[in-house]
Design an enzyme around this catalytic site. Structure first.
Site, PDB file in Angstrom:
ATOM      1  N   HIS A 159      -9.868  -3.897  -5.052  1.00 26.41           N
ATOM      2  CA  HIS A 159      -9.383  -4.579  -3.852  1.00 26.41           C
ATOM      3  C   HIS A 159      -8.274  -3.755  -3.174  1.00 26.41           C
ATOM      4  O   HIS A 159      -8.347  -3.459  -1.980  1.00 26.41           O
ATOM      5  CB  HIS A 159      -8.871  -5.972  -4.236  1.00 26.41           C
ATOM      6  CG  HIS A 159      -8.336  -6.771  -3.097  1.00 26.41           C
ATOM      7  ND1 HIS A 159      -9.065  -7.750  -2.476  1.00 26.41           N
ATOM      8  CD2 HIS A 159      -7.147  -6.742  -2.452  1.00 26.41           C
ATOM      9  CE1 HIS A 159      -8.359  -8.279  -1.500  1.00 26.41           C
ATOM     10  NE2 HIS A 159      -7.186  -7.689  -1.463  1.00 26.41           N
ATOM     11  N   GLU A 160      -7.285  -3.362  -3.962  1.00 23.50           N
ATOM     12  CA  GLU A 160      -6.167  -2.597  -3.393  1.00 23.50           C
ATOM     13  C   GLU A 160      -6.624  -1.211  -2.944  1.00 23.50           C
ATOM     14  O   GLU A 160      -6.170  -0.699  -1.922  1.00 23.50           O
ATOM     15  CB  GLU A 160      -5.016  -2.484  -4.393  1.00 23.50           C
ATOM     16  CG  GLU A 160      -4.400  -3.814  -4.819  1.00 23.50           C
ATOM     17  CD  GLU A 160      -3.946  -4.689  -3.658  1.00 23.50           C
ATOM     18  OE1 GLU A 160      -3.536  -4.148  -2.621  1.00 23.50           O
ATOM     19  OE2 GLU A 160      -4.031  -5.928  -3.780  1.00 23.50           O
ATOM     20  N   HIS A 163      -8.039  -1.525   0.533  1.00 22.98           N
ATOM     21  CA  HIS A 163      -6.991  -1.530   1.574  1.00 22.98           C
ATOM     22  C   HIS A 163      -6.488  -0.109   1.821  1.00 22.98           C
ATOM     23  O   HIS A 163      -6.360   0.339   2.959  1.00 22.98           O
ATOM     24  CB  HIS A 163      -5.778  -2.347   1.113  1.00 22.98           C
ATOM     25  CG  HIS A 163      -5.965  -3.830   1.149  1.00 22.98           C
ATOM     26  ND1 HIS A 163      -6.410  -4.500   2.257  1.00 22.98           N
ATOM     27  CD2 HIS A 163      -5.730  -4.782   0.207  1.00 22.98           C
ATOM     28  CE1 HIS A 163      -6.454  -5.799   1.988  1.00 22.98           C
ATOM     29  NE2 HIS A 163      -6.054  -5.997   0.753  1.00 22.98           N
ATOM     30  N   ASP A 235      -5.407 -12.169   3.035  1.00 21.49           N
ATOM     31  CA  ASP A 235      -5.826 -11.100   3.952  1.00 21.49           C
ATOM     32  C   ASP A 235      -6.669 -11.675   5.074  1.00 21.49           C
ATOM     33  O   ASP A 235      -6.491 -11.337   6.245  1.00 21.49           O
ATOM     34  CB  ASP A 235      -6.692 -10.066   3.216  1.00 21.49           C
ATOM     35  CG  ASP A 235      -5.939  -9.385   2.095  1.00 21.49           C
ATOM     36  OD1 ASP A 235      -4.710  -9.311   2.183  1.00 21.49           O
ATOM     37  OD2 ASP A 235      -6.595  -8.938   1.148  1.00 21.49           O
TER      38      ASP A 235
END
Ligand code: ZN
Length: 349
Positions: A159-160, A163, A235
Site C-alpha cells: 500500500h505504502e 503511494h 485515502d
C-alpha cells in the site's frame, strides 16, 4: 468578543452583545487628541461585527500569516537559543521540512527535540533529535509494540509502496520525505510528502496528481493482492473530497464550467460549517456526482497503469520496506533508479 450581533442564539440581551455594545460606546468616547490607541487581535476576522471595523474604530488591519521558510528559520533560532545545540544542526533544513508550521508548533518541536536528547543523556541537542521530534509531531508517535501479522505488514508495505511510486512517477507532485510501515498514531504505515515551497494556489494538474497519489495505495492492493483492505479508507475520503471541491468550489471541471455549486452556511456561534445550502437542481446534482466520479476514476486508472508499468519497482520497493521498515527519499530514488522521470528533479516553478 466582538462577534456579529443578532446572529441566532441569545438575542439582544446576550452577554456577548452587551459587552460589544459597551465597547463601542467606550471607543466613541475617546477624543481624537487624547492619544489613546486601542489594539486588538482575533483569529476569526470573518465573524466580527461590522460596527467594530467602521472608520475611527478598528480601522487598520494587520494580517499576521503563518511564517514562511525564512521566518521559520528565525523562529527556530529564537526557541533554540537557550539550548546547548550541536554544530550539525541546520535550521534552514528544519525550516524547509516544516511547511505550514506556526511559531507554537516550532516551539513544541524544539522542546521535543531537547526532551529526546535528555532521554538519551546527550550533552547537546543534535540534528537527529530534531528530526526525531519532527517525525513524532508530523506523523505521530511510533508504536513499535503493536502486534501486526506478517500478512498485514506485507499489505501495508505494498500500500505504502504504491503511494510512494506514484508520487515519484507523476511530475509536479510533492517530493517524498519518508515512507514507513511502522505504525504511527492511528495509521499502520505512512508515506510523507513535503512540498518544496509553500503554495498559495494549487493548479488543477497538481490536484489531480495528488488524487492519483492518494489512490496509489489502493491501486497497489488491487494489482498485487487481488483484494482490498480497509486501510485505504482515509485515502479514498480525501481523494473524493478533493475531486468534489475541484468541481463545486474551484470551477475546475470542464463539463460543469467555472461555477460555484452549493452555498456554505456557518452557524456563527458554533463557528463551524454545518450545512451546505443547495442552490442547484437535481439534474445538476447528478452531473456534479458524475464529474466527481470521473475525476477520481481517471486518476485511479492512471495510478493503476503506472504501477502496472513499473510493477518490478513496486515489488522491490515493498521488499525493501519490509526489510528496513523506513525508507528516506534517497533510498527510494536508488530503488526506482533510471525509471525516475527526469522532469521530477525540477522543482515546480
Ligand atoms: Zn494510504
Amino acid at each position: 468578543m466582538g462577534r456579529h450581533r443578532g446572529a441566532g442564539l441569545g438575542g439582544g440581551h446576550d452577554e456577548r452583545e452587551q459587552t460589544l455594545n459597551q465597547l463601542l460606546v467606550e471607543m466613541d468616547g475617546f477624543e481624537s487628541n487624547e492619544g489613546v490607541i486601542l489594539v486588538s487581535a482575533t483569529n476569526r476576522p470573518d465573524v466580527l461585527d461590522p460596527a467594530l471595523l467602521r472608520p475611527g474604530r478598528f480601522d487598520r488591519q494587520v494580517v499576521v500569516p503563518l511564517p514562511d521558510v525564512k521566518g521559520r528559520e528565525k523562529i527556530f533560532e529564537v526557541h533554540a537559543r537557550k539550548l546547548p545545540v550541536a554544530d550539525d544542526v541546520d535550521y534552514a533544513v528544519l525550516s524547509r521540512g516544516t511547511p505550514g508550521a506556526s511559531g507554537a508548533d516550532i516551539e513544541n518541536l524544539v522542546n521535543e527535540g531537547a526532551l529526546n536528547a535528555a532521554r538519551l543523556n546527550k550533552e547537546k541537542v543534535n540534528m537527529a533529535d530534531f528530526e526525531f521530534a519532527k517525525d513524532k509531531i508530523l506523523m505521530g508517535t511510533e508504536r513499535r509494540s503493536m502486534v501486526i501479522s506478517d500478512l498485514e505488514k506485507r499489505n501495508t508495505a505494498y500500500h505504502e509502496a504504491g503511494h510512494t511510486l506514484i508520487a515519484r512517477m507523476i511530475p509536479g507532485t510533492d517530493p517524498i520525505h519518508k515512507v514507513t510501515i511502522i505504525p504511527r498514531g492511528r495509521a499502520l504505515g505512512l508515506t510523507q510528502q513535503l512540498p518544496i515551497d509553500e503554495k498559495h494556489t494549487y493548479p488543477s494538474k497538481y490536484l489531480e496528481g495528488n488524487i492519483a497519489v492518494l489512490l496509489g495505495g489502493r491501486a497497489a492492493e488491487e494489482l498485487v493482492l487481488n483484494d482490498f483492505t480497509t486501510g485505504a479508507g482515509n485515502d479514498i475520503e480525501r481523494a473524493t473530497n478533493l475531486a468534489r471541491k475541484m468541481v463545486c468550489e474551484w470551477g475546475m471541471s470542464e463539463k460543469m464550467g467555472p461555477l460555484s455549486y452549493g452555498k456554505k452556511e456557518e452557524q456563527i456561534f458554533l463557528g463551524r460549517e454545518f450545512a451546505t445550502h443547495k442552490d442547484y437542481s437535481e439534474d445538476t446534482a447528478r452531473k456534479i456526482d458524475e464529474e466527481v466520479v470521473s475525476i477520481v476514476q481517471r486518476n485511479y486508472d492512471r495510478a493503476k497503469s503506472l504501477l502496472q508499468k513499473h510493477i518490478d519497482i513496486l515489488h522491490s520497493l515493498s521488499k525493501e520496506l519490509l526489510e528496513k521498515e523506513v525508507l528516506n527519499s534517497n533510498e527510494i530514488d536508488a530503488i526506482i533508479g533510471s525509471a525516475l522521470p527526469e522532469s521530477h528533479a525540477v522543482p515546480n516553478e
